[in-house]
Structures are given as structure tokens and as C-alpha cells.
Design a protein around this motif. Structure first.
Motif: not given
Length: 201
Positions: A73-75, A81-83, A184-189
Motif C-alpha cells: 500500500g505505501v509503495t 504521489f511521486s511519479k 520507505l526513505q521518503n514517505f515512511g510507513i
């Protein structure tokens, strides 16, 4: 500070590894990496619980873990969001996106496995402190003379997790792994990512 028995954690690790390795017998490629939560992590904070706050614990092992559904889900959310300008409709027109994550009508070609802790599991008590409890519970105006009611909740702190992805398509697997690391690095879970929770390195 609670210490898990290292032999117990090793047994869990070996069982999970054995389970994942069986996928190779069915033509799946595997990509795994370890990442450390740089501060705190809370998964399942909003789930129903007698003490108002909750944490997702494995129903058999009793240890904190990150369900594969949350990893996927977070991926997915990060990619939209980013692409794709934060547009789900635009993302679902992208062939690579659809192949990785699937749609309501067909499944994706990448499997996002549950993520389990590696090594020591560090649990910490954190606190939420609503300053206007009567505003939230009785719909009264938020005024300064209300007494704050601290709510304690459990978090995982500075703990390493192993993330595993599976697919029969190596190119899709590589891309999904790249996206997951970015997320994981930019958004967080998990919960409270806007406050710095759930960020990994």
C-alpha cells in the motif's frame, strides 16, 4: 526494555526463510533487503483495542511486524504521489504500474511479503496528549481550561526489518524494489509519518 529470546527470533527467521525459499521452486525470483527504522514506527495504531491505541503484532509469534498489505500500500501510494502527479487515474493508465500492483479486475505480478524484524526488537512507550478532550468527546468548545489526558501507546524504535518481494518477472521485481526503497526513505510507513515516524534507511 524487553529482550526477546534470541533463539526464539532465530527460529522465526529460519521458518520464514524456509517458506519464502519454496517460492523459487515455482519459478519466482526473490529480492530482499534490510532497512532500519531511523526513529520510531507504529503499525496499526488506529485498530480497535481496549486501550484506545493498538499495535500490529503477529497473531502466532507475538512480535511486531509490517503486513505485506501495508508494504504494498505505501509503495503504491508513493508511486502515485511521486511519479503520476498524485493521480490514481493517471497511474492506472501506466502499464508498468498496473503490472506491478494490479487493479480491481486483475492481480499484480509482484508479491509484497510481510516484513519481520531482524536482530533486536526495541519497544518504546510514546505518548499522545490531547489538550481539548471535551472537544473530541463531548463536542464542547476547545478552550484552555480543559485538562489534557495523556494516552500512552507502544512503538518500535530503531529496529531493523527485512523486506522481501517476489515475482516471475525480474524487471518488474527490480522496479518494485526500487519504488519500495524510495517509499520507505521518503514517505515512511505506518501512522504519524508526518511527524517522522516510519522512515527507514
Amino acid at each position: 526494555h524487553y529482550k526477546w529470546n534470541p533463539k526464539f527470533l532465530d527460529t522465526i527467521k529460519n521458518r520464514i526463510t524456509s517458506f519464502i525459499e519454496k517460492f523459487k521452486d515455482h519459478g519466482y525470483q526473490l529480492k530482499a533487503f534490510k532497512a532500519t527504522c531511523i526513529w520510531r514506527l507504529i503499525i496499526g495504531l488506529g485498530a480497535s483495542h481496549p486501550q484506545e491505541t493498538s499495535m500490529t503484532l503477529h497473531h502466532i509469534y507475538g512480535i511486531p511486524y509490517i503486513p505485506g498489505s501495508a508494504v504494498k500500500g505505501v509503495t503504491r501510494h508513493w508511486v502515485i504521489f511521486s511519479k503520476h502527479d498524485n493521480s490514481e487515474g493517471k497511474a492506472e493508465k501506466n502499464e508498468e504500474f498496473v503490472k506491478v500492483f494490479g487493479t480491481q479486475k486483475k492481480s499484480g505480478k509482484v508479491i509484497f511479503m510481510d516484513a519481520y524484524p531482524v536482530g533486536d526488537i526495541n519497544l518504546k512507550i510514546d505518548i499522545m496528549n490531547p489538550h481539548y478532550p471535551e472537544y473530541y468527546s463531548d463536542f464542547k468548545p476547545p478552550v484552555d481550561w480543559q485538562t489534557p489526558k495523556p494516552i500512552k501507546f507502544l512503538t518500535v524504535e530503531k529496529t531493523k526489518f527485512q523486506f522481501v518481494l517476489l515475482s516471475k518477472d525480474q524487471a518488474l521485481l527490480d522496479k518494485a524494489c526500487e519504488w519500495l526503497k524510495e517509499a520507505l526513505q521518503n514517505f515512511g510507513i505506518g501512522a504519524k509519518t508526518s511527524l517522522g515516524y516510519g522512515i527507514f534507511e
